[in-house]
Design an enzyme around this catalytic site. Structure first.
Site, PDB file in Angstrom:
ATOM      1  N   SER A 192      -5.115   2.607   4.273  1.00 35.32           N
ATOM      2  CA  SER A 192      -5.418   1.754   2.901  1.00 35.32           C
ATOM      3  C   SER A 192      -5.262   0.371   3.185  1.00 35.32           C
ATOM      4  CB  SER A 192      -4.211   2.258   2.265  1.00 35.32           C
ATOM      5  OG  SER A 192      -4.260   1.794   1.017  1.00 35.32           O
ATOM      6  N   LYS A 212       0.703  -1.354  -0.052  1.00 36.38           N
ATOM      7  CA  LYS A 212       0.025   0.035  -0.016  1.00 36.38           C
ATOM      8  C   LYS A 212       0.935   1.138  -0.204  1.00 36.38           C
ATOM      9  CE  LYS A 212      -3.484  -1.251  -0.472  1.00 36.38           C
ATOM     10  NZ  LYS A 212      -3.929  -1.683  -1.722  1.00 36.38           N
ATOM     11  N   HIS A 217       7.259  -7.305  -2.456  1.00 32.26           N
ATOM     12  CA  HIS A 217       7.157  -6.516  -1.018  1.00 32.26           C
ATOM     13  C   HIS A 217       8.094  -7.181  -0.085  1.00 32.26           C
ATOM     14  CE1 HIS A 217       3.580  -4.542  -2.164  1.00 32.26           C
ATOM     15  NE2 HIS A 217       2.906  -5.496  -2.169  1.00 32.26           N
TER      16      HIS A 217
HETATM   17  S1  PPS Z   1      -0.489  -3.056  -3.131  1.00 33.93           S
HETATM   18  O1  PPS Z   1      -1.750  -3.765  -2.931  1.00 33.93           O
HETATM   19  O2  PPS Z   1       0.221  -3.348  -2.034  1.00 33.93           O
HETATM   20  O3  PPS Z   1       0.238  -3.327  -4.342  1.00 33.93           O
HETATM   21  O4  PPS Z   1      -1.032  -1.528  -3.253  1.00 33.93           O
HETATM   22  P1  PPS Z   1      -0.046  -0.444  -3.804  1.00 33.93           P
HETATM   23  O5  PPS Z   1      -0.210  -0.249  -5.325  1.00 33.93           O
HETATM   24  O6  PPS Z   1       1.244  -0.434  -2.959  1.00 33.93           O
HETATM   25  O7  PPS Z   1      -0.754   0.909  -3.104  1.00 33.93           O
HETATM   26  C1  PPS Z   1      -2.234   1.186  -3.205  1.00 33.93           C
HETATM   27  C2  PPS Z   1      -2.502   2.662  -2.932  1.00 33.93           C
HETATM   28  O8  PPS Z   1      -2.105   3.333  -3.758  1.00 33.93           O
HETATM   29  C3  PPS Z   1      -3.036   4.243  -4.335  1.00 33.93           C
HETATM   30  N1  PPS Z   1      -2.895   4.501  -5.829  1.00 33.93           N
HETATM   31  C4  PPS Z   1      -2.647   5.857  -6.354  1.00 33.93           C
HETATM   32  N2  PPS Z   1      -2.615   6.958  -5.712  1.00 33.93           N
HETATM   33  C5  PPS Z   1      -2.386   8.183  -6.494  1.00 33.93           C
HETATM   34  N3  PPS Z   1      -2.230   8.131  -7.548  1.00 33.93           N
HETATM   35  C6  PPS Z   1      -1.918   7.012  -8.296  1.00 33.93           C
HETATM   36  N4  PPS Z   1      -1.923   7.020  -9.778  1.00 33.93           N
HETATM   37  C7  PPS Z   1      -2.316   5.708  -7.632  1.00 33.93           C
HETATM   38  N5  PPS Z   1      -2.369   4.615  -8.072  1.00 33.93           N
HETATM   39  C8  PPS Z   1      -2.570   3.719  -6.908  1.00 33.93           C
HETATM   40  C9  PPS Z   1      -4.100   3.620  -4.073  1.00 33.93           C
HETATM   41  O9  PPS Z   1      -5.296   4.411  -4.467  1.00 33.93           O
HETATM   42  C10 PPS Z   1      -3.972   2.858  -2.677  1.00 33.93           C
HETATM   43  O10 PPS Z   1      -4.045   3.931  -1.770  1.00 33.93           O
HETATM   44  P2  PPS Z   1      -5.515   4.287  -1.053  1.00 33.93           P
HETATM   45  O11 PPS Z   1      -5.040   5.260   0.172  1.00 33.93           O
HETATM   46  O12 PPS Z   1      -5.918   2.897  -0.648  1.00 33.93           O
HETATM   47  O13 PPS Z   1      -6.314   4.741  -1.999  1.00 33.93           O
END
Ligand code: PPS
Length: 285
Positions: A129, A44, A99
């Protein structure tokens, strides 16, 4: 349905996507190539955002690849059962995702010239998240209540264990020339400049209009609408889309809408205790 956890070298993994064999392979046998790039994160932290950015850098901003190939096939998680079967079809030079904590990352990496981009995020926002995501993804134990999950997170009683240990482990690499770290907060604050820094680290030469395209197509709103990147193609029994959305909010500071005063105080104490010897400060400190 959610899968049980098991431990590999002291770290929690889920039977849904990992086995002792895949993890042993990832740590000891997996062959890192010199031109590989690894996106390494605690869950996340912005993993998929970085995959989208690197996918667009490969195509110089052309979104066709991102619009036609699922994000997890463009850059598989090399430690998972699925990822290990997908790697053979990954385009070279490979961009792979992980990860894994530092102490069980691929041994062959440390003898290679491969590069790592480590994405970090304010752990308070990660907690929020992850709380919502754990309700959707069967890989994770279903969190009962926010206060219970809050304690589990602080104690590292979650998949991939403690955020603190993950960050402290990987920060041992911070002065290595093949290691670059960036925060989710920097990406949110100035995506264009972040993309330029990533290009410099990777030795990529994109012109201004190509950089603009990378920024445009990796924005939250574009990714949220792209079914190859928003995880809506994942089967319901693995990721229950009725319980939330992978592209949830995409903002910084959502923890302020969730933490009580007592939780803020408790979190800050645990943070300070864990991070005091790291000698680094972050935008969220
Ligand atoms: S995972 O499941 O661990 O692979 O998730 P990960 O990709 O690391 O994190 C997911 C969070 O990143 C947000 N996200 C973004 N935020 C801003 N801009 C873009 N383009 C974007 N893409 C993914 C996603 O919404 C998750 O955060 P939260 O706070 O839940 O919205």
């Amino acid at each position: 349905m959610s899968f049980e956890y098991f431990k590999y070298k002291g770290v929690n993994f889920s039977h849904g996507s990992y086995t002792d064999e895949t993890l042993t392979f990832a740590e000891n046998e997996f062959q890192v190539l010199d031109d590989d790039v690894y996106i390494v994160t605690y869950p996340k932290s912005g993993t998929n955002w970085m995959i989208e950015i690197l996918s667009l850098l490969r195509t110089k901003g052309d979104p066709t690849w991102c619009n036609n190939v699922p994000i997890w096939l463009r850059s598989p998680w090399y430690e998972t059962i699925e990822g290990q079967s997908q790697i053979k079809d990954v385009l070279c030079p490979r961009v792979l995702t992980s990860h894994l904590p530092f102490h069980i990352f691929a041994k062959s990496f440390f003898k290679s010239k491969a590069k790592i981009i480590y994405v970090m995020r304010n752990p308070k926002d990660i907690l929020v998240s992850l709380f919502y995501f754990s309700k959707m993804l069967s890989l994770y134990k279903d969190p009962k209540t926010f206060p219970e999950f809050f304690e589990d997170f602080l104690q590292g009683n979650v998949l991939y264990n403690s955020w603190f240990d993950h960050v402290k482990g990987w920060m041992q690499m911070k002065d290595n020339s093949n290691f670059f770290f960036i925060t989710y907060e920097e990406l949110c604050k100035d995506l264009r400049n972040s993309v330029i820094k990533i290009c410099e680290f990777l030795g990529k030469d994109l012109d201004d209009s190509q950089i603009d395209l990378v920024v445009k197509h990796s924005s939250f709103n574009v990714m949220k609408e792209n079914k190859m990147s928003n995880y809506t193609l994942i089967p319901q029994d693995f990721m229950d889309q009725t319980k939330g959305s992978f592209m949830r909010k995409g903002i910084t500071g959502d923890w302020k809408n969730h933490f009580t005063e007592a939780q803020i105080e408790h979190f800050d104490e645990v943070y300070e205790e864990n991070m005091k010897y790291l000698n680094m400060s972050f935008s969220w400190d």
